[in-house]
Design a protein around this motif. Structure first.
Motif, mmCIF file in Angstrom:
data_model
loop_
_atom_site.group_PDB
_atom_site.id
_atom_site.type_symbol
_atom_site.label_atom_id
_atom_site.label_comp_id
_atom_site.label_asym_id
_atom_site.label_seq_id
_atom_site.Cartn_x
_atom_site.Cartn_y
_atom_site.Cartn_z
ATOM 1 N N VAL A 297 0.862 -1.183 0.000
ATOM 2 C CA VAL A 297 0.000 0.000 0.000
ATOM 3 C C VAL A 297 0.899 1.234 0.000
ATOM 4 O O VAL A 297 1.800 1.347 0.826
ATOM 5 N N GLN A 298 0.633 2.118 -0.932
ATOM 6 C CA GLN A 298 1.393 3.373 -0.983
ATOM 7 C C GLN A 298 0.611 4.485 -0.301
ATOM 8 O O GLN A 298 -0.614 4.552 -0.422
ATOM 9 N N PHE A 299 1.334 5.344 0.424
ATOM 10 C CA PHE A 299 0.697 6.493 1.071
ATOM 11 C C PHE A 299 1.684 7.657 1.083
ATOM 12 O O PHE A 299 2.892 7.465 1.015
ATOM 13 N N GLU A 300 1.161 8.852 1.157
ATOM 14 C CA GLU A 300 1.980 10.064 1.105
ATOM 15 C C GLU A 300 2.204 10.601 2.511
ATOM 16 O O GLU A 300 1.298 10.551 3.362
ATOM 17 N N VAL A 301 3.408 11.118 2.766
ATOM 18 C CA VAL A 301 3.739 11.689 4.078
ATOM 19 C C VAL A 301 4.219 13.124 3.913
ATOM 20 O O VAL A 301 4.721 13.511 2.860
ATOM 21 N N ASP A 302 4.031 13.908 4.951
ATOM 22 C CA ASP A 302 4.540 15.279 4.984
ATOM 23 C C ASP A 302 5.743 15.415 5.899
ATOM 24 O O ASP A 302 6.410 16.448 5.909
ATOM 25 N N MET A 303 6.020 14.365 6.694
ATOM 26 C CA MET A 303 7.099 14.446 7.673
ATOM 27 C C MET A 303 7.754 13.075 7.792
ATOM 28 O O MET A 303 7.073 12.042 7.708
ATOM 29 N N ILE A 304 9.063 13.073 7.964
ATOM 30 C CA ILE A 304 9.821 11.835 8.157
ATOM 31 C C ILE A 304 10.261 11.767 9.611
ATOM 32 O O ILE A 304 10.747 12.757 10.183
ATOM 33 N N SER A 305 10.111 10.584 10.220
ATOM 34 C CA SER A 305 10.419 10.404 11.634
ATOM 35 C C SER A 305 11.903 10.633 11.917
ATOM 36 O O SER A 305 12.778 10.051 11.265
ATOM 37 N N THR A 306 12.188 11.482 12.908
ATOM 38 C CA THR A 306 13.577 11.747 13.307
ATOM 39 C C THR A 306 14.235 10.489 13.874
ATOM 40 O O THR A 306 15.405 10.212 13.601
#
Length: 516
Positions: A297-306
């Motif tokens: 499943v593909q999904f879009e993110v606005d932030m990457i986990s530090t």
């Protein structure tokens, strides 16, 4: 000329005559540039040239004018998304009206610029500013003489100065911070945008490609302008030797990163692999993982986990250590993590213990003391014999605070040669001969020169040279003479020291109230 060498001219010309001569050369370059540009087919080129077509950069003057003019054009519509064939007629009309309005606004702005200073005058100011910011102890008068000899060609002037000063072979390295600072200062003097220096470095990385386009024939076509514009719009690759994936994030397209590659980056974006640099390996590993193991499943993110980024960094480090351990089984993990060599001090050969924070170069601003020192010293690798290797010259910036003696220095690096071209406003102001590296960040190399270029510093280039020469040319007694004084032969020095001691004693007695 204090820095060795002199302008090869029997009699310097009058300054006004030199300026007139230089402007004559520059006007000729603009005439040649206009002959090469398709101004009839693209009238917008003229106001862009008058606003942003400065003649300095990494190419010859005419090519610099053409490239800088094209750089300032709006992105070409066909380069945006390739969807022009599906564009509606109303959208085309709206875009045309917007382009017409932008063209008129640029023309108006260009007219205002011409009323103040012409593009030729601003180019000349940028040329002069580049030279005095790039070379130490170069007065404006000598910069003008060199430019006149080079016919207002910046690269030719730089090459000429380096030959005369005996530092040839360097010739403006593309990645040199000194060059980037000088370009920023030149851009400030020529009223160019903040991105000019970065854009110039982008041009430098594609010199061969740009040159082929500019030299196809005597006159550029609109198609050639379009090709050149597309080339200049491509992002510049700035691959750094870092294990952190943040550098790779900058290289990945935004939409692709947010929709797909965020997964591969956090799962397999390690810095080791077949490529020669860590960032390229991170990108290759990221794309490989997404291709070999596509998500369900593909999904879009606005932030990457530090924390996920930290995890992939730790795994990269563990992988590098495992690789070294496999190659060198006797190497401990501690030794593998310790960095290139330990040195034995040969001798300290230069110290400026009065390095302030940037922007503070007067005694009043630093009456509580100076926080930093710049030091040159010679050292040999431990275990080497005297006949095996000559000592290396180092530059060190360190804190003067005794409480911070256990802290690492701000910068400690081996110098390529005693003629390294790094500049330092503070050491030049003090007239102290400290050799600074061309790479690395240290106090005195950026802020003061840029503020001097835009008139925010109280000192200009001539005053900076004057203060440095005044301190260098002082030939009287110095405090260090006391170490080598001989009472039997140095009677003048002994008398001077006795006088100073008596005066200091008298001042102390006066302050304590013993004498009125």
């Amino acid at each position: 000329m204090s820095s060795g060498g002199s302008v090869p001219s029997s009699a310097p010309k009058d300054r006004s005559l030199v300026l007139s001569e230089l402007l004559g050369y520059i006007h000729g370059y603009y005439e040649a540039a206009l002959d090469r540009l398709p101004v009839e087919e693209m009238p917008l080129l003229i106001p862009r040239l008058l606003e942003a077509g400065v003649c300095f950069g990494r190419l010859d003057p005419v090519s610099n004018i053409v490239a800088n003019t094209v750089c300032s054009l709006e992105p070409s519509p066909e380069a945006n998304d390739g969807a022009q064939s599906d564009e509606s007629e109303s959208s085309k009309k709206g875009r045309k009206r917007k382009a017409t309005a932008e063209e008129e606004e640029v023309r108006t702005r260009g007219a205002r610029m011409r009323k103040r200073r012409t593009i030729a005058q601003r180019s000349l100011e940028g040329l002069i500013t580049f030279l005095v910011c790039y070379f130490r102890y170069l007065p404006v008068s000598e910069a003008l003489q060199y430019l006149a000899l080079a016919k207002a060609d910046l690269l030719a002037a730089v090459h000429l100065i380096e030959r005369i000063r005996g530092i040839g072979g360097r010739l403006c390295p593309i990645s040199s911070p000194t060059m980037e600072i000088a370009l920023r200062c030149a851009a400030i003097a020529a009223s160019q945008s903040d991105i000019f220096a970065a854009r110039s470095l982008s041009l430098a990385s594609r010199v061969d490609q740009i040159w082929r386009i500019l030299t196809i024939d005597g006159r550029l076509s609109t198609e050639a302008i379009s090709r050149l514009q597309k080339l200049l719009e491509e992002p510049v690759e700035q691959l750094a030797g870092s294990t952190k994936p943040v550098q790779a994030i900058e290289q990945l397209p935004r939409d692709a990163l947010r929709r797909r590659h965020h997964r591969g980056l956090l799962r397999a974006g390690h810095c080791f692999g077949p490529a020669d640099d860590p960032v390229t390996n991170i990108i290759l590993n990221t794309i490989w993982f997404d291709t070999a193991f596509p998500p369900h499943v593909q999904f879009e993110v606005d932030m990457i986990s530090t924390k996920s980024l930290m995890r992939v960094e730790c795994r990269s480090l563990n992988g590098l250590l495992a690789f070294l351990n496999k190659l060198f089984p006797a190497l401990s993990e501690h030794d593998a993590m310790i960095q290139g060599t330990e040195y034995d001090l040969h001798i300290i050969c230069g110290v400026n213990s009065e390095v302030p924070e940037d922007g503070k170069h007067s005694y009043i601003l630093n009456e509580e003391g100076y926080p930093y020192s710049h030091i040159n010293f010679l050292a040999r690798p431990k275990g080497s014999h005297l006949d095996d290797m000559a000592p290396n010259l180092f530059f060190l910036e360190c804190s003067n605070d005794e409480k911070g003696l256990d802290k690492l220095p701000s910068l400690c690096t081996v110098l390529v040669s005693p003629s390294d071209s790094g500049r330092c406003f503070h050491c030049e102001f003090q007239g102290i001969k400290i050799v600074h590296p061309d790479f690395g960040t240290y106090r005195g190399r950026e802020t003061d020169f840029e503020e001097m270029a835009c008139g925010k510093r109280k000192l200009d280039n001539e005053e900076l040279i004057g203060f440095g020469l005044m301190r260098m040319e002082f030939m009287g007694m110095v405090s260090d003479d006391s170490v080598y004084s001989d009472l039997a032969t140095d009677s003048d020095f002994t008398e001077c020291m006795n006088y100073l001691a008596r005066r200091e004693e008298k001042e102390e007695r006066f302050l304590s109230g013993e004498c009125q």
